[in-house]
Structures are given as C-alpha cells and as structure tokens.
Design a protein around this motif. Structure first.
Motif, PDB file in Angstrom:
ATOM      1  N   VAL A   1       1.104 -96.784-108.950  1.00  0.00           N
ATOM      2  CA  VAL A   1       1.943 -96.130-109.799  1.00  0.00           C
ATOM      3  C   VAL A   1       3.188 -97.129-110.224  1.00  0.00           C
ATOM      4  CG1 VAL A   1       3.393 -94.235-110.395  1.00  0.00           C
ATOM      5  CG2 VAL A   1       1.342 -93.889-108.773  1.00  0.00           C
ATOM      6  N   HIS A   2       3.057 -97.398-111.371  1.00  0.00           N
ATOM      7  CA  HIS A   2       4.141 -98.358-112.110  1.00  0.00           C
ATOM      8  C   HIS A   2       4.749 -98.112-113.425  1.00  0.00           C
ATOM      9  CE1 HIS A   2       1.358-100.465-114.546  1.00  0.00           C
ATOM     10  NE2 HIS A   2       0.616-100.087-113.695  1.00  0.00           N
ATOM     11  N   ALA A   3       5.956 -98.258-113.487  1.00  0.00           N
ATOM     12  CA  ALA A   3       6.630 -98.107-114.913  1.00  0.00           C
ATOM     13  C   ALA A   3       5.826 -98.863-115.895  1.00  0.00           C
ATOM     14  CB  ALA A   3       8.002 -98.421-114.785  1.00  0.00           C
ATOM     15  N   VAL A   4       5.672 -98.326-116.992  1.00  0.00           N
ATOM     16  CA  VAL A   4       4.875 -99.158-118.152  1.00  0.00           C
ATOM     17  C   VAL A   4       5.647-100.200-118.729  1.00  0.00           C
ATOM     18  CG1 VAL A   4       3.845 -98.825-120.279  1.00  0.00           C
ATOM     19  CG2 VAL A   4       3.538 -96.982-118.676  1.00  0.00           C
ATOM     20  N   GLU A   5       7.022 -99.880-118.928  1.00  0.00           N
ATOM     21  CA  GLU A   5       7.860-101.016-119.530  1.00  0.00           C
ATOM     22  C   GLU A   5       8.618-101.684-118.529  1.00  0.00           C
ATOM     23  OE1 GLU A   5       9.895 -98.588-121.920  1.00  0.00           O
ATOM     24  OE2 GLU A   5       8.311 -98.226-123.403  1.00  0.00           O
TER      25      GLU A   5
ATOM     26  N   SER B   1      16.313-101.678-112.825  1.00  0.00           N
ATOM     27  CA  SER B   1      17.146-101.077-111.775  1.00  0.00           C
ATOM     28  C   SER B   1      16.461 -99.892-111.513  1.00  0.00           C
ATOM     29  CB  SER B   1      18.378-100.817-112.677  1.00  0.00           C
ATOM     30  OG  SER B   1      18.311 -99.714-113.519  1.00  0.00           O
ATOM     31  N   ARG B   2      17.208 -99.265-110.427  1.00  0.00           N
ATOM     32  CA  ARG B   2      16.405 -98.047-109.761  1.00  0.00           C
ATOM     33  C   ARG B   2      16.790 -96.814-110.462  1.00  0.00           C
ATOM     34  NH1 ARG B   2      17.479 -97.405-103.447  1.00  0.00           N
ATOM     35  NH2 ARG B   2      15.783 -95.941-103.629  1.00  0.00           N
TER      36      ARG B   2
ATOM     37  N   PHE C   1       4.738 -93.972-116.778  1.00  0.00           N
ATOM     38  CA  PHE C   1       4.117 -94.485-115.750  1.00  0.00           C
ATOM     39  C   PHE C   1       2.793 -94.670-115.891  1.00  0.00           C
ATOM     40  CE2 PHE C   1       8.033 -92.736-114.021  1.00  0.00           C
ATOM     41  CZ  PHE C   1       8.845 -93.669-113.209  1.00  0.00           C
ATOM     42  N   ALA C   2       2.322 -95.763-115.226  1.00  0.00           N
ATOM     43  CA  ALA C   2       0.709 -95.922-115.400  1.00  0.00           C
ATOM     44  C   ALA C   2       0.078 -95.363-113.899  1.00  0.00           C
ATOM     45  CB  ALA C   2       0.299 -97.340-116.072  1.00  0.00           C
TER      46      ALA C   2
END
Length: 74
Positions: free
Chosen positions: A29-33, A37-38, A46-47
C-alpha cells in the motif's frame, strides 16, 4: 543490496522488484503521489499492488483483516 543503496531507487522500482519476487506473498500500500513527510493536510490517495501469489479476493480479505486489527488497537 544494503540499506544505503535503497535511497538510489525510485519507489515504483522498489515496488516492482518486490512484486516480481515469487517469495513475496502480500500487498503493498503506497501513496499515489508519493509522501515527502509523515504528516499531510487534506486527503491522500493510496494504491494497492499485489502479484500473482494472491487473487484479488484474497487481497480484499487480507486488507479487511488488517483494517479490523488496526481499528481494535486504537
């Protein structure tokens, strides 16, 4: 590959490498863009990526179990 070398690879390259491995059985699971930073303001998309070791239905069940686990811990 040591931990210092990971800094030289793009996030998508690392995800692709992980998904190519037949020993990987899970989801990413990862941020699309990307995430610089946290903390962030507003919404973030998310993708979810997985390889052929898990069927789409299995991925859905796994994510459901994980979300229930996280909700119980809060």
């Amino acid at each position: 590959m040591n931990a210092g070398e990971l800094e030289f690879f793009a996030t998508q390259d690392l995800i692709d490498e992980l998904l190519r491995r037949t020993t990987f059985q899970g989801v990413v699971v990862h941020a699309v863009e990307g995430a610089k930073s946290r903390h962030w303001e507003g919404e973030r998309r998310f993708a979810v990526s997985h390889n052929a070791n898990l069927r789409t239905e299995e991925v859905g069940r796994l994510l459901n179990v994980i979300s229930e686990y996280i909700a119980c811990r809060e």
